[in-house]
Write a protein that holds these residues in place. Sequence first.
Motif, PDB file in Angstrom:
ATOM      1  N   ALA A 101       0.803  -1.226   0.000  1.00  0.00           N
ATOM      2  CA  ALA A 101       0.000   0.000   0.000  1.00  0.00           C
ATOM      3  C   ALA A 101       0.830   1.269   0.000  1.00  0.00           C
ATOM      4  O   ALA A 101       0.275   2.363  -0.127  1.00  0.00           O
ATOM      5  CB  ALA A 101      -0.926   0.004   1.219  1.00  0.00           C
ATOM      6  N   ILE A 102       2.160   1.143   0.139  1.00  0.00           N
ATOM      7  CA  ILE A 102       3.028   2.311   0.265  1.00  0.00           C
ATOM      8  C   ILE A 102       4.211   2.203  -0.694  1.00  0.00           C
ATOM      9  O   ILE A 102       4.975   1.245  -0.647  1.00  0.00           O
ATOM     10  CB  ILE A 102       3.552   2.446   1.712  1.00  0.00           C
ATOM     11  CG1 ILE A 102       2.385   2.574   2.703  1.00  0.00           C
ATOM     12  CG2 ILE A 102       4.497   3.633   1.831  1.00  0.00           C
ATOM     13  CD1 ILE A 102       2.820   2.545   4.157  1.00  0.00           C
ATOM     14  N   LEU A 103       4.353   3.200  -1.567  1.00  0.00           N
ATOM     15  CA  LEU A 103       5.499   3.322  -2.471  1.00  0.00           C
ATOM     16  C   LEU A 103       6.315   4.518  -1.994  1.00  0.00           C
ATOM     17  O   LEU A 103       5.812   5.640  -1.964  1.00  0.00           O
ATOM     18  CB  LEU A 103       5.020   3.541  -3.906  1.00  0.00           C
ATOM     19  CG  LEU A 103       6.086   3.766  -4.981  1.00  0.00           C
ATOM     20  CD1 LEU A 103       6.982   2.552  -5.134  1.00  0.00           C
ATOM     21  CD2 LEU A 103       5.431   4.127  -6.310  1.00  0.00           C
ATOM     22  N   LEU A 104       7.570   4.290  -1.595  1.00  0.00           N
ATOM     23  CA  LEU A 104       8.310   5.378  -0.967  1.00  0.00           C
ATOM     24  C   LEU A 104       9.809   5.219  -1.132  1.00  0.00           C
ATOM     25  O   LEU A 104      10.309   4.159  -1.488  1.00  0.00           O
ATOM     26  CB  LEU A 104       7.979   5.457   0.518  1.00  0.00           C
ATOM     27  CG  LEU A 104       8.707   4.506   1.486  1.00  0.00           C
ATOM     28  CD1 LEU A 104       8.514   4.962   2.920  1.00  0.00           C
ATOM     29  CD2 LEU A 104       8.232   3.072   1.321  1.00  0.00           C
ATOM     30  N   ASN A 105      10.490   6.324  -0.844  1.00  0.00           N
ATOM     31  CA  ASN A 105      11.940   6.321  -0.689  1.00  0.00           C
ATOM     32  C   ASN A 105      12.279   7.279   0.449  1.00  0.00           C
ATOM     33  O   ASN A 105      11.428   7.527   1.314  1.00  0.00           O
ATOM     34  CB  ASN A 105      12.641   6.673  -2.009  1.00  0.00           C
ATOM     35  CG  ASN A 105      12.197   8.008  -2.587  1.00  0.00           C
ATOM     36  OD1 ASN A 105      11.620   8.859  -1.906  1.00  0.00           O
ATOM     37  ND2 ASN A 105      12.468   8.202  -3.871  1.00  0.00           N
ATOM     38  N   ASN A 106      13.483   7.808   0.473  1.00  0.00           N
ATOM     39  CA  ASN A 106      13.858   8.726   1.549  1.00  0.00           C
ATOM     40  C   ASN A 106      13.458  10.168   1.264  1.00  0.00           C
ATOM     41  O   ASN A 106      13.762  11.064   2.061  1.00  0.00           O
ATOM     42  CB  ASN A 106      15.361   8.654   1.812  1.00  0.00           C
ATOM     43  CG  ASN A 106      15.754   7.347   2.475  1.00  0.00           C
ATOM     44  OD1 ASN A 106      15.130   6.914   3.430  1.00  0.00           O
ATOM     45  ND2 ASN A 106      16.798   6.713   1.951  1.00  0.00           N
ATOM     46  N   LYS A 107      12.763  10.383   0.135  1.00  0.00           N
ATOM     47  CA  LYS A 107      12.337  11.731  -0.246  1.00  0.00           C
ATOM     48  C   LYS A 107      10.852  11.959  -0.018  1.00  0.00           C
ATOM     49  O   LYS A 107      10.436  13.032   0.422  1.00  0.00           O
ATOM     50  CB  LYS A 107      12.661  11.979  -1.719  1.00  0.00           C
ATOM     51  CG  LYS A 107      14.130  11.872  -2.081  1.00  0.00           C
ATOM     52  CD  LYS A 107      14.311  12.045  -3.579  1.00  0.00           C
ATOM     53  CE  LYS A 107      15.770  11.922  -3.990  1.00  0.00           C
ATOM     54  NZ  LYS A 107      15.940  12.072  -5.457  1.00  0.00           N
ATOM     55  N   ALA A 108      10.026  10.961  -0.334  1.00  0.00           N
ATOM     56  CA  ALA A 108       8.571  11.130  -0.270  1.00  0.00           C
ATOM     57  C   ALA A 108       7.898   9.765  -0.390  1.00  0.00           C
ATOM     58  O   ALA A 108       8.567   8.747  -0.619  1.00  0.00           O
ATOM     59  CB  ALA A 108       8.086  12.070  -1.379  1.00  0.00           C
ATOM     60  N   GLY A 109       6.576   9.770  -0.261  1.00  0.00           N
ATOM     61  CA  GLY A 109       5.829   8.530  -0.382  1.00  0.00           C
ATOM     62  C   GLY A 109       4.485   8.735  -1.060  1.00  0.00           C
ATOM     63  O   GLY A 109       3.867   9.799  -0.929  1.00  0.00           O
ATOM     64  N   ILE A 110       4.050   7.726  -1.793  1.00  0.00           N
ATOM     65  CA  ILE A 110       2.704   7.678  -2.366  1.00  0.00           C
ATOM     66  C   ILE A 110       2.004   6.508  -1.698  1.00  0.00           C
ATOM     67  O   ILE A 110       2.490   5.375  -1.762  1.00  0.00           O
ATOM     68  CB  ILE A 110       2.748   7.479  -3.895  1.00  0.00           C
ATOM     69  CG1 ILE A 110       3.522   8.623  -4.553  1.00  0.00           C
ATOM     70  CG2 ILE A 110       1.328   7.392  -4.470  1.00  0.00           C
ATOM     71  CD1 ILE A 110       3.822   8.381  -6.032  1.00  0.00           C
ATOM     72  N   VAL A 111       0.875   6.782  -1.047  1.00  0.00           N
ATOM     73  CA  VAL A 111       0.234   5.751  -0.237  1.00  0.00           C
ATOM     74  C   VAL A 111      -1.219   5.585  -0.631  1.00  0.00           C
ATOM     75  O   VAL A 111      -1.850   6.480  -1.213  1.00  0.00           O
ATOM     76  CB  VAL A 111       0.348   6.074   1.266  1.00  0.00           C
ATOM     77  CG1 VAL A 111       1.796   6.352   1.647  1.00  0.00           C
ATOM     78  CG2 VAL A 111      -0.536   7.246   1.667  1.00  0.00           C
TER      79      VAL A 111
END
Length: 225
Positions: free
Chosen positions: A107-117
């Motif tokens: 349910a969460i696509l992310l890195n150390n910059k931001a996330g799309i949830v």
Amino acid sequence: MEIVKLSVYGNSNIGVYIFVNNEIALVPPGLPRDDLEMISEILGVNILEFRVAGSPLNGVFVAGNDNGILLPYFVHSSEIDWLKKEVSRYGLEVRTLKSRVTALGNAILLNNKAGIVSPDFSEEDVKEMVEVLRINVVRRSLMNLPIPGSLGVVNDFGGIVHPDLPEDEVGFVKQVLGVTVEKATVNAGVPFIKSGLIANNRGVIVGGITTGPEILRIKRGFGGG
């Protein structure tokens, strides 16, 4: 960036079993020593054997980055206590979400910059994510599916997304996460990228039946081609 193949318990869907960031890999117990050494070497991480409520599906239930780790509400207290102790040396915060959404990795696509949830998360869920992960988080479906984490894998520089992701949504992913991305598949045609790929800023590991042409596209997506 090196890309290697791996299977877990004879299964090429490695992304459902393993969570990684730039410090650790949470792997299910019982993997061969050679596989553990390869994961550690390629990704430059320390290996921690872990289960979520007794389940080996770390990649499905765990989400996080280099600042924090999120777990579903049903994780056993003994598991979370152990994990908190193990990751404290890396400055990682560990928190359980009370959310009804439990497959956090999907349910969460992310890195150390931001996330799309997933839009299925509540405002309170998102507030907690921001506190733990220390990034901006945007609620949005991709391809009209509330599982952005299943549709791609990114690090801080690039990534791979579902081959049918519309171009406007590809642009959205690039803009929000601050990465370049490539459309690709894994494991001989599987479009749900998360199931067959794990990556951090140092390396990429793909499922054991991922083809040569797929690996070339994956390498381009992560800036290696």
